[in-house]
Enzyme design. Structure first.
Site, PDB file in Angstrom:
ATOM      1  N   ASN A   6       0.866  -1.183   0.000  1.00 52.91           N
ATOM      2  CA  ASN A   6       0.000   0.000   0.000  1.00 52.91           C
ATOM      3  C   ASN A   6       0.904   1.234   0.000  1.00 52.91           C
ATOM      4  O   ASN A   6       1.515   1.549   1.009  1.00 52.91           O
ATOM      5  CB  ASN A   6      -0.890  -0.039   1.254  1.00 52.91           C
ATOM      6  CG  ASN A   6      -1.722   1.220   1.406  1.00 52.91           C
ATOM      7  OD1 ASN A   6      -1.779   2.065   0.506  1.00 52.91           O
ATOM      8  ND2 ASN A   6      -2.371   1.351   2.557  1.00 52.91           N
ATOM      9  N   LYS A   8       0.117   4.304  -0.165  1.00 53.41           N
ATOM     10  CA  LYS A   8      -0.486   5.506   0.465  1.00 53.41           C
ATOM     11  C   LYS A   8      -0.237   6.717  -0.432  1.00 53.41           C
ATOM     12  O   LYS A   8      -0.250   6.565  -1.665  1.00 53.41           O
ATOM     13  CB  LYS A   8       0.047   5.673   1.889  1.00 53.41           C
ATOM     14  CG  LYS A   8      -0.105   4.372   2.689  1.00 53.41           C
ATOM     15  CD  LYS A   8       0.068   4.517   4.161  1.00 53.41           C
ATOM     16  CE  LYS A   8      -0.094   3.150   4.830  1.00 53.41           C
ATOM     17  NZ  LYS A   8       0.005   3.187   6.271  1.00 53.41           N
ATOM     18  N   HIS A  93      -9.436   1.281   5.163  1.00 60.40           N
ATOM     19  CA  HIS A  93      -8.139   1.452   5.835  1.00 60.40           C
ATOM     20  C   HIS A  93      -8.320   2.399   7.022  1.00 60.40           C
ATOM     21  O   HIS A  93      -9.105   3.345   6.960  1.00 60.40           O
ATOM     22  CB  HIS A  93      -7.105   2.008   4.843  1.00 60.40           C
ATOM     23  CG  HIS A  93      -5.717   1.937   5.385  1.00 60.40           C
ATOM     24  ND1 HIS A  93      -5.238   2.862   6.281  1.00 60.40           N
ATOM     25  CD2 HIS A  93      -4.721   1.037   5.190  1.00 60.40           C
ATOM     26  CE1 HIS A  93      -3.992   2.515   6.608  1.00 60.40           C
ATOM     27  NE2 HIS A  93      -3.662   1.422   5.954  1.00 60.40           N
ATOM     28  N   GLU A  95      -6.644   4.762   8.042  1.00 58.39           N
ATOM     29  CA  GLU A  95      -6.423   6.190   7.721  1.00 58.39           C
ATOM     30  C   GLU A  95      -7.659   6.792   7.072  1.00 58.39           C
ATOM     31  O   GLU A  95      -7.958   7.971   7.263  1.00 58.39           O
ATOM     32  CB  GLU A  95      -5.170   6.331   6.835  1.00 58.39           C
ATOM     33  CG  GLU A  95      -3.903   6.087   7.649  1.00 58.39           C
ATOM     34  CD  GLU A  95      -2.755   5.458   6.873  1.00 58.39           C
ATOM     35  OE1 GLU A  95      -2.774   5.465   5.629  1.00 58.39           O
ATOM     36  OE2 GLU A  95      -1.829   4.947   7.534  1.00 58.39           O
ATOM     37  N   GLU A 172      -5.075  -4.785  10.757  1.00 60.22           N
ATOM     38  CA  GLU A 172      -4.027  -3.783  10.927  1.00 60.22           C
ATOM     39  C   GLU A 172      -4.290  -3.007  12.226  1.00 60.22           C
ATOM     40  O   GLU A 172      -5.098  -2.074  12.228  1.00 60.22           O
ATOM     41  CB  GLU A 172      -4.031  -2.789   9.759  1.00 60.22           C
ATOM     42  CG  GLU A 172      -3.766  -3.393   8.409  1.00 60.22           C
ATOM     43  CD  GLU A 172      -3.231  -2.367   7.415  1.00 60.22           C
ATOM     44  OE1 GLU A 172      -2.168  -2.616   6.834  1.00 60.22           O
ATOM     45  OE2 GLU A 172      -3.862  -1.301   7.242  1.00 60.22           O
ATOM     46  N   GLY A 178       2.796   2.356  10.716  1.00 62.92           N
ATOM     47  CA  GLY A 178       3.762   3.439  10.523  1.00 62.92           C
ATOM     48  C   GLY A 178       4.506   3.830  11.786  1.00 62.92           C
ATOM     49  O   GLY A 178       5.148   4.870  11.837  1.00 62.92           O
ATOM     50  N   SER A 219       3.727  -2.072  10.268  1.00 57.54           N
ATOM     51  CA  SER A 219       5.184  -2.113  10.445  1.00 57.54           C
ATOM     52  C   SER A 219       5.821  -3.432  10.023  1.00 57.54           C
ATOM     53  O   SER A 219       6.810  -3.863  10.605  1.00 57.54           O
ATOM     54  CB  SER A 219       5.556  -1.745  11.898  1.00 57.54           C
ATOM     55  OG  SER A 219       5.140  -0.417  12.187  1.00 57.54           O
TER      56      SER A 219
HETATM   57  P1  13P Z   1       3.245   0.424   7.587  1.00 56.60           P
HETATM   58  O1  13P Z   1       3.730  -0.867   6.994  1.00 56.60           O
HETATM   59  O2  13P Z   1       3.963   1.621   7.056  1.00 56.60           O
HETATM   60  O3  13P Z   1       3.146   0.365   9.064  1.00 56.60           O
HETATM   61  O4  13P Z   1       1.730   0.605   7.061  1.00 56.60           O
HETATM   62  C1  13P Z   1       0.852  -0.436   7.201  1.00 56.60           C
HETATM   63  C2  13P Z   1      -0.394  -0.119   6.448  1.00 56.60           C
HETATM   64  O5  13P Z   1      -1.137   0.747   6.841  1.00 56.60           O
HETATM   65  C3  13P Z   1      -0.658  -0.857   5.206  1.00 56.60           C
HETATM   66  O6  13P Z   1      -1.953  -0.630   4.753  1.00 56.60           O
END
Ligand code: 13P
Length: 262
Positions: A6, A8, A93, A95, A172, A178, A219
């Site tokens: 992903n 982002k 997601h 976010e 997640e 992150g 992560s």
């Molecule tokens: P990270 O791997 O950067 O923690 O992000 C995970 C994520 O949100 C994947 O959709």
């Protein structure tokens, strides 16, 4: 196994081009039973479609609108993603839930839109830290999943089977995204088992033979991927930051190949 990157709201055009070219150049590493996926921002859909043509890596979108078309300035429909050659879409997601106010009900509508367009939805669920600190993580994530699948729950058994064959769940934990804080292997195993049990409770006979894949995200990197992917009910990873470097992505993909079920 499914390894999904992903991206982002990253990277810039030159870096996106370089990443896709690296995937295309290493096309021989992609195996049929270990699906590699990337999820670029919408401005790179055409680039992804072009560069990944003839490779086994598929691409998808990070979001879609719930309607098929209309006056929704700035939005992109599931049908448009499919028309560009996308096969997948990430829905719900954390976010999107946190910054764009997405609710379980809206997420359910987006899953329906994705299915109608023939896209495979990856439904994301995950608990915030405060929920985990109070021990409410199981009910929280299972509740998110059940609420977003309500329309599938209401279907006939045959339709349910078809819908569930295309569905993927991603667990997640919000506090692991992150942050570099990975959930412990035991936590991941427990959460995936809980989601698996919930799917059986919701659908039972409607479930496809191999069950609905549940990915872990939060992560994941080249160092921890092998241990995470070795967990029984983990069917792959949804990777953010570490998917922006071709080498990082390939290392995680390699760990998936080594851990794929016989
Ligand atoms: P990270 O791997 O950067 O923690 O992000 C995970 C994520 O949100 C994947 O959709």
């Amino acid at each position: 196994m499914i390894i999904a990157g992903n991206w982002k709201m990253n990277p810039n055009q030159a870096a996106a081009n370089a990443l896709l070219e690296a995937f295309a150049a290493h096309r021989n590493i992609f195996q049929p039973d270990c699906q590699a996926l990337c999820f670029p921002p919408a401005c790179y859909y055409a680039m992804a479609a072009q560069k990944l043509a003839g490779t086994a890596m598929q691409w998808g979108a990070q979001n879609c609108h719930q309607e098929q078309a209309g006056a929704y300035t700035g939005e992109i429909s599931a049908q448009m993603i499919a028309d560009m050659g996308g096969r997948w879409v990430i829905i719900g997601h954390s976010e999107r839930r946190q910054y764009f106010g997405e609710t379980d009900n809206l997420i359910m509508e987006k899953i329906d839109a994705a299915r109608a367009a023939g896209l495979r939805p990856i439904l994301c669920v995950g608990e915030p830290e405060e929920v985990r600190l109070k021990g409410g993580q199981d009910d929280f994530v299972q509740g998110q999943m059940a609420a977003s699948l309500e329309n599938i729950i209401k279907m006939s058994l045959a339709d349910q089977k078809t819908a569930l064959e295309k569905l993927v769940i991603a667990y997640e934990p919000v506090w692991a995204i992150g942050t570099g804080k990975v959930a412990s292997l035991q936590n991941i195993a427990e959460m995936h088992q809980g989601l698996c049990d919930k799917l059986i409770a919701l659908f039972g006979a409607g479930l496809p033979e191999k069950n609905v894949p549940i990915l872990y995200g939060g992560s994941v990197n080249s160092q921890n991927a092998a241990d995470i992917l070795a967990i029984d009910k983990v069917s792959g990873a949804l990777v953010g930051g570490a998917s922006l470097e071709a080498d990082g992505f390939f290392a995680i993909y390699q760990a998936a190949i080594e851990n794929r079920p016989n």
